[in-house]
Design a protein around this motif. Sequence first.
Motif, PDB file in Angstrom:
ATOM      1  N   ARG A  10      -5.622   1.052  12.778  1.00  0.00           N
ATOM      2  CA  ARG A  10      -5.392   0.241  11.584  1.00  0.00           C
ATOM      3  C   ARG A  10      -5.218  -1.203  12.023  1.00  0.00           C
ATOM      4  NH1 ARG A  10      -0.381   2.529   8.537  1.00  0.00           N
ATOM      5  NH2 ARG A  10      -1.064   1.118   6.907  1.00  0.00           N
ATOM      6  N   ARG A  16      -2.301  -6.797   7.841  1.00  0.00           N
ATOM      7  CA  ARG A  16      -2.276  -6.177   6.506  1.00  0.00           C
ATOM      8  C   ARG A  16      -1.422  -7.011   5.548  1.00  0.00           C
ATOM      9  NH1 ARG A  16      -1.174  -1.571   9.628  1.00  0.00           N
ATOM     10  NH2 ARG A  16       0.851  -1.354   8.605  1.00  0.00           N
ATOM     11  N   TRP A  20      -2.949  -8.680   2.052  1.00  0.00           N
ATOM     12  CA  TRP A  20      -2.477  -8.336   0.716  1.00  0.00           C
ATOM     13  C   TRP A  20      -1.724  -9.476   0.060  1.00  0.00           C
ATOM     14  CZ3 TRP A  20      -5.222  -4.945  -1.445  1.00  0.00           C
ATOM     15  CH2 TRP A  20      -5.794  -3.910  -0.703  1.00  0.00           C
ATOM     16  N   HIS A 169     -15.355   3.618   1.660  1.00  0.00           N
ATOM     17  CA  HIS A 169     -14.427   4.740   1.524  1.00  0.00           C
ATOM     18  C   HIS A 169     -15.080   5.948   0.855  1.00  0.00           C
ATOM     19  CE1 HIS A 169     -10.471   6.564   1.443  1.00  0.00           C
ATOM     20  NE2 HIS A 169     -10.674   6.899   0.180  1.00  0.00           N
ATOM     21  N   LEU A 177     -11.510   1.100   4.696  1.00  0.00           N
ATOM     22  CA  LEU A 177     -10.416   0.853   3.753  1.00  0.00           C
ATOM     23  C   LEU A 177      -9.083   1.343   4.319  1.00  0.00           C
ATOM     24  CD1 LEU A 177      -9.588  -0.191   0.967  1.00  0.00           C
ATOM     25  CD2 LEU A 177     -10.098   2.068   0.060  1.00  0.00           C
ATOM     26  N   LYS A 178      -9.095   2.473   4.967  1.00  0.00           N
ATOM     27  CA  LYS A 178      -7.865   3.028   5.527  1.00  0.00           C
ATOM     28  C   LYS A 178      -7.244   2.117   6.583  1.00  0.00           C
ATOM     29  CE  LYS A 178      -9.258   7.771   4.680  1.00  0.00           C
ATOM     30  NZ  LYS A 178      -9.715   9.013   5.281  1.00  0.00           N
ATOM     31  N   VAL A 181      -4.866  -0.364   4.619  1.00  0.00           N
ATOM     32  CA  VAL A 181      -3.749   0.109   3.790  1.00  0.00           C
ATOM     33  C   VAL A 181      -2.673   0.761   4.626  1.00  0.00           C
ATOM     34  CG1 VAL A 181      -5.069   0.342   1.679  1.00  0.00           C
ATOM     35  CG2 VAL A 181      -4.935   2.278   3.243  1.00  0.00           C
TER      36      VAL A 181
END
Length: 181
Positions: A10, A16, A20, A169, A177-178, A181
Amino acid sequence: MQPNTPHRARFSGAARWFHWLAFALVALAYLLINLRELYPRGSEPRQLFMQGHIVIGLLVFALVLPRLLHRLRNSPPAITPALASWQSTLSSLTHGLLYAFLVVQPVLGLLTVFTEGRPVIIPFTGLEIPSPWIEDSVLSHQLEDVHKLIGEIFYYVIGLHILAALWHHFGRGDDTLKRMV
């Protein structure tokens, strides 16, 4: 995680968080500028929405440098399964455009306000950032037109980014995408 379970890489927590937060700020900037249109010119609510839009733009700009520095120091995790070279190129181009947007739009907005000869007012604080320039209404309108045009174009670039994430995804079934998140 159980032994022998493949580790899905990730983005770092900071990456991240930057992603966001930038998403939320850009969405809020778009929301504020569009809500402004609900009120007549010169009204207090319209001015408040405009000032909020400007402050959010400044926050986006303040977020860009640390985000870019983090990105330069931390390579993104590999996508599994790997992308074809044309997909990787398209992804890099789209991300480059998104980063350029995060730099150019706030600068254009700030220059628009300053060339109007106005200060940037920080709502609810009484603080102002004075304009370093004298008023130039022709240049201000030109800058505003470019700012609006880029803002409209980026509805599509942002939409492309979201659609690509969903395609990765649900369509491609990879971990793009994973990773975020």
